[in-house]
Design a protein around this motif. Structure first.
Motif, mmCIF file in Angstrom:
data_model
loop_
_atom_site.group_PDB
_atom_site.id
_atom_site.type_symbol
_atom_site.label_atom_id
_atom_site.label_comp_id
_atom_site.label_asym_id
_atom_site.label_seq_id
_atom_site.Cartn_x
_atom_site.Cartn_y
_atom_site.Cartn_z
ATOM 1 N N UNK A 124 18.904 59.855 49.613
ATOM 2 C CA UNK A 124 18.512 60.255 48.232
ATOM 3 C C UNK A 124 17.312 59.192 47.906
ATOM 4 N N UNK A 125 16.329 59.543 46.957
ATOM 5 C CA UNK A 125 15.454 58.559 46.553
ATOM 6 C C UNK A 125 15.626 58.380 45.224
ATOM 7 N N UNK A 126 15.731 56.948 44.984
ATOM 8 C CA UNK A 126 16.019 56.557 43.671
ATOM 9 C C UNK A 126 14.559 56.196 42.816
ATOM 10 N N UNK A 127 14.542 56.846 41.479
ATOM 11 C CA UNK A 127 13.490 56.619 40.699
ATOM 12 C C UNK A 127 14.060 55.852 39.596
ATOM 13 N N UNK A 128 13.527 54.594 38.903
ATOM 14 C CA UNK A 128 14.120 54.145 37.863
ATOM 15 C C UNK A 128 13.590 55.019 36.584
ATOM 16 N N UNK A 129 14.798 55.975 35.941
ATOM 17 C CA UNK A 129 14.432 56.836 35.049
ATOM 18 C C UNK A 129 15.509 57.154 34.159
ATOM 19 N N UNK A 130 15.448 57.574 33.072
ATOM 20 C CA UNK A 130 16.460 58.477 32.286
ATOM 21 C C UNK A 130 16.309 59.979 32.575
ATOM 22 N N UNK A 131 17.270 60.696 32.891
ATOM 23 C CA UNK A 131 17.248 62.321 33.258
ATOM 24 C C UNK A 131 18.243 62.974 32.434
ATOM 25 N N UNK A 132 17.718 63.979 31.763
ATOM 26 C CA UNK A 132 18.435 65.013 30.958
ATOM 27 C C UNK A 132 18.231 66.368 31.447
ATOM 28 N N UNK A 133 19.326 67.342 31.273
ATOM 29 C CA UNK A 133 19.044 68.626 31.918
ATOM 30 C C UNK A 133 18.703 69.436 30.522
ATOM 31 N N UNK A 134 17.963 70.408 30.512
ATOM 32 C CA UNK A 134 17.424 71.128 29.561
ATOM 33 C C UNK A 134 17.052 72.445 30.016
ATOM 34 N N UNK A 135 17.416 73.576 29.386
ATOM 35 C CA UNK A 135 16.925 75.053 29.892
ATOM 36 C C UNK A 135 16.947 75.099 31.267
ATOM 37 N N UNK A 136 17.991 74.754 31.910
ATOM 38 C CA UNK A 136 18.105 75.160 33.638
ATOM 39 C C UNK A 136 17.109 74.025 34.317
ATOM 40 N N UNK A 137 16.505 73.075 33.731
ATOM 41 C CA UNK A 137 15.738 72.102 34.518
ATOM 42 C C UNK A 137 16.000 70.753 34.021
ATOM 43 N N UNK A 138 15.441 69.649 34.786
ATOM 44 C CA UNK A 138 15.617 68.448 34.295
ATOM 45 C C UNK A 138 14.431 67.866 33.786
ATOM 46 N N UNK A 139 14.462 67.108 32.722
ATOM 47 C CA UNK A 139 13.505 66.266 31.903
ATOM 48 C C UNK A 139 13.733 64.630 32.899
#
Lengths: 141, 268
Positions: free
Chosen positions: B99-114
């Motif tokens: 996998x590739x790791x990016x320093x970031x916060x992630x949430x799911x919303x409406x079937x996609x990721x922000x």
């Protein structure tokens, strides 16, 4: 003048109309906008400045000239994406102001000037610690 | 050296292609070490650990070693475990092969990721927490874990929330909202950082800018540049990118969740 794009030591990918280039030696990533991408792709040592300008005219549907090609070559040369030092053959560099004067009347300004965004690849510690994450706006010369 | 799952005094697992061994000086500490196991890891025998840490007690003190090198010591074992978790996740993020790791916060919303790329102190955790409280699904407050197709996978560690003194407190994400368990396509990349007293102002990014915003926070940018650019380009082809400053996290949430890319006018 027949500019030639550097080929060795680069990783290249396309995303939409833009080109992403990673310079393996310098550890730098570049994003070339559409117009810079076209100039770079046609800098093959076989196309003259006027021929590249003609390609821009055809592909962008605007009246391009050699000034905007030179401006793009300046940008590309400054980040080591051309072989040799192409833009100094004419003894000067082309500034944004020069180009704006010359292209304002022919519509190229409407689609934006050639732009190259550049960033140094972060070390693991940099990527995971403090720093500015916002891409830098190329801004004026 | 080898480590079996049932080896006395050791926990062995593989995380994203990286074999890891954790050792402890007693059963109670070994049990405590379970909480730092990398999210997404599979417990398995490890022939040759690439990363190895030990936690041991000596009187009222505790210490952590990496190989033969002591890296931390103190009397508060919870603080040491927080440190170990952070170090271990960082090492896995750098060394990960699958996998590739990016320093970031992630949430799911409406079937996609922000995806919210940003470095430490950019305010990722507080923004992620505010988004989850507003109904988004928690994926991570630290790393966007991307596969070859540009999907982001959960890395649902406990949220690290800083208080006014700068101390980080761990918050179980299930206490504030839903936690994601399936990979999602990335639909938005928002490169924002907290500015005290600032107001939300989003500027669309081109696809190329979006790649660079993610690349700038990629742990393996130098060691796996070809993989990184390929995967990030896939992400940028399908996601809308924005950048800008923001003020208070709660105030930015509504704007982030209601961002309408069609309102923007930059060429794509």
């Amino acid at each position: 003048m027949y500019p030639r794009a550097r080929q060795h030591g680069l990783l290249v990918d396309r995303v939409g109309d833009e080109t992403i280039v990673f310079d393996v030696e310098r550890k730098e990533a570049h994003s070339l906008n559409r117009i810079a991408s076209i100039v770079w792709q046609h800098s093959d040592g076989a196309h003259s400045l006027s021929e590249i300008a003609s390609v821009l005219t055809r592909e962008l549907d605007v009246q391009a000239n050699e000034s905007i090609v030179l401006y793009a070559l300046d940008k590309l040369s400054s980040v080591h994406l051309l072989e040799g030092d192409e833009t100094t053959e004419l003894g000067h560099s082309t500034t944004r102001r020069d180009v704006m004067k010359r292209v304002a009347a022919v519509g190229v300004a409407a689609i934006g000037l050639p732009a190259v965004l550049t960033m140094t690849a972060p070390t693991p510690a940099m990527a995971a610690s403090g720093g500015d994450t916002l891409p830098v706006d190329p801004g004026p010369d | 050296m080898s480590c079996g799952v049932t080896a006395p005094g050791a926990i062995c697992f593989e995380a994203y292609g990286v074999p890891i061994e954790l050792r402890a000086s007693d059963a109670e500490l070994l049990d405590a070490l379970l909480r730092v196991v990398t999210p997404g890891a599979s417990m398995s025998a490890v022939a040759s650990p690439e990363i190895g840490y030990s936690l041991f007690a000596a009187g009222e003190h505790y210490a952590i070693s990496r190989g033969v090198r002591r890296v931390a010591q103190g009397t508060n074992v919870e603080e040491l475990l927080d440190l170990l978790e952070s170090e271990l996740h960082f090492e896995v993020a750098v060394a990960a092969r699958t996998r590739l790791f990016v320093h970031a916060g992630v949430v799911g919303w409406n079937g996609g990721a922000i995806v919210l790329p940003g470095r430490t102190h950019a305010g990722k955790s507080s923004l992620v927490a505010a988004l989850v409280r507003a109904g988004a699904t928690y994926y991570s407050d630290e790393y966007a874990v991307l596969d070859d197709d540009g999907f982001v996978h959960p890395f649902a560690r406990a949220l690290g929330m800083r208080d006014k003194t700068g101390r980080t407190n761990r918050v179980d994400p299930r206490t504030i909202g839903r936690v994601g368990d399936a990979p999602l396509p990335v639909t938005r990349v928002i490169a924002t950082r907290h500015v005290a007293g600032g107001a939300w102002r989003a500027v669309p990014m081109s696809r190329g800018e979006t790649v660079l915003a993610l690349f700038d926070n990629t742990l393996a940018a130098r060691s796996r540049p070809a993989d990184a650019l390929r995967i990030l380009s896939v992400v940028a082809r399908h996601a809308d990118g924005f950048r800008g400053e923001r003020g208070d996290a709660a105030a930015a949430v509504e704007q982030i969740l209601t961002l309408d890319p069609s309102d923007q006018s930059i060429p794509r």
